[in-house]
Design a protein around this motif. Sequence first.
Motif, mmCIF file in Angstrom:
data_model
loop_
_atom_site.group_PDB
_atom_site.id
_atom_site.type_symbol
_atom_site.label_atom_id
_atom_site.label_comp_id
_atom_site.label_asym_id
_atom_site.label_seq_id
_atom_site.Cartn_x
_atom_site.Cartn_y
_atom_site.Cartn_z
ATOM 1 N N THR A 156 0.813 -1.219 0.000
ATOM 2 C CA THR A 156 0.000 0.000 0.000
ATOM 3 C C THR A 156 0.843 1.265 0.000
ATOM 4 O O THR A 156 0.296 2.365 0.068
ATOM 5 N N ASP A 157 2.152 1.143 -0.079
ATOM 6 C CA ASP A 157 3.009 2.309 0.113
ATOM 7 C C ASP A 157 4.059 2.455 -0.982
ATOM 8 O O ASP A 157 5.161 2.933 -0.739
ATOM 9 N N ARG A 158 3.705 2.052 -2.214
ATOM 10 C CA ARG A 158 4.635 2.245 -3.327
ATOM 11 C C ARG A 158 4.367 3.622 -3.937
ATOM 12 O O ARG A 158 3.585 3.773 -4.861
ATOM 13 N N ASP A 182 12.023 -1.479 -0.087
ATOM 14 C CA ASP A 182 11.046 -0.812 0.776
ATOM 15 C C ASP A 182 9.637 -1.363 0.572
ATOM 16 O O ASP A 182 8.747 -0.682 0.061
ATOM 17 N N THR A 183 9.429 -2.586 1.023
ATOM 18 C CA THR A 183 8.135 -3.263 0.843
ATOM 19 C C THR A 183 7.493 -3.628 2.178
ATOM 20 O O THR A 183 6.646 -4.514 2.241
ATOM 21 N N GLY A 184 7.886 -2.961 3.249
ATOM 22 C CA GLY A 184 7.403 -3.349 4.573
ATOM 23 C C GLY A 184 5.919 -3.133 4.776
ATOM 24 O O GLY A 184 5.246 -3.949 5.417
ATOM 25 N N ASN A 185 5.364 -2.055 4.221
ATOM 26 C CA ASN A 185 3.953 -1.744 4.440
ATOM 27 C C ASN A 185 3.077 -2.540 3.478
ATOM 28 O O ASN A 185 2.453 -1.994 2.562
ATOM 29 N N SER A 186 3.046 -3.823 3.698
ATOM 30 C CA SER A 186 2.305 -4.734 2.830
ATOM 31 C C SER A 186 1.748 -5.893 3.658
ATOM 32 O O SER A 186 1.891 -5.926 4.881
ATOM 33 N N MET A 187 1.118 -6.831 2.993
ATOM 34 C CA MET A 187 0.527 -8.011 3.646
ATOM 35 C C MET A 187 -0.350 -7.611 4.838
ATOM 36 O O MET A 187 -0.367 -8.270 5.860
ATOM 37 N N PHE A 188 -1.074 -6.472 4.670
ATOM 38 C CA PHE A 188 -2.096 -6.072 5.638
ATOM 39 C C PHE A 188 -1.530 -5.977 7.056
ATOM 40 O O PHE A 188 -2.148 -6.376 8.027
ATOM 41 N N VAL A 206 -7.294 -2.982 -2.374
ATOM 42 C CA VAL A 206 -6.003 -2.571 -1.816
ATOM 43 C C VAL A 206 -5.548 -1.309 -2.537
ATOM 44 O O VAL A 206 -5.411 -1.287 -3.763
ATOM 45 N N ARG A 207 -5.309 -0.248 -1.788
ATOM 46 C CA ARG A 207 -5.012 1.045 -2.407
ATOM 47 C C ARG A 207 -3.626 1.060 -3.049
ATOM 48 O O ARG A 207 -2.744 0.279 -2.688
ATOM 49 N N CYS A 208 -3.449 1.967 -3.962
ATOM 50 C CA CYS A 208 -2.203 2.087 -4.721
ATOM 51 C C CYS A 208 -1.860 3.564 -4.848
ATOM 52 O O CYS A 208 -2.747 4.405 -4.997
ATOM 53 N N LYS A 209 -0.574 3.897 -4.771
ATOM 54 C CA LYS A 209 -0.149 5.291 -4.796
ATOM 55 C C LYS A 209 0.658 5.661 -6.042
ATOM 56 O O LYS A 209 1.135 6.787 -6.148
#
Length: 277
Positions: A156-158, A182-188, A206-209
Amino acid sequence: IGKYIAEGKDKDTALVSMSADSPDLFTNGEQNKRWMVIHGRRYLIKYGYPPYYEQPFNEVLASEICRRLGFSYVTYSFLVKDNFEPVIYSSCPCFVDEHTEFVPAGFVQYAAVKNKSVSSYDHLLQCCVQLGINDPDTIKRSLTDMAVLDYIIGNTDRHYGNFGFIRDAETLEWKGPAANFDTGNSMFYDYPTSDLRKSASLMENVRCKSFASTQRKQLRKFASEAVDLHVDFSRLAGIETFYNTMLQKNPRSDDVRRNLLTKLLGQRIDDAEKIIY
């Protein structure tokens, strides 16, 4: 840091109040982090965010997915402090050195004024050409790999600050896209366990930036490119077992949450394959 440098005799006072949670401008973010030198090499150490502290596990999972699918990636591993009440960090080597620098896509996109009729994706490609990043096939592959990875892990934080390009810091020659990181903010990671049972909404919304409002919409945009790249989902066989076993190391989790997350990972892999193929 500017205040510390500028205030002369009051430097000691400024230093006391200075935070080191973010080592420099481009390693900012909500997670606590530090640089460490281990055997002569610099590593970024990051801690999870409450209540489940799952970000370090998500970064190691993303590394394994990239390794299996043949995507470019920064390698994340665990650093564990205290065996009795373990505190688990993610650790990754610095992916630039004294001769190179990371330029976020957020800077690249301002190389030209965006036409309202042009998509964010096409505009970024146009800016790359204008700046002399003249390898469109490599750039498209990198962005496609990123979109596939982000869908699988529900990232959710890309945003435009954590993907981009590497260039020579002295000659300003462009080296190519930066590897996935930097993929920590994932898997809910921030969802209550009870919400993980709502698998239908977790597939759709699931939101996308970066290039679309949701991960599903974004992956559809990249589906034809992923087909051309022959993304082979069979290479992810057994990844759920890998993930489940890894989550057993997390003292902040339990069997119910771990099994729900593992199930969601399998569902998102299946869903990604259906969208693309």
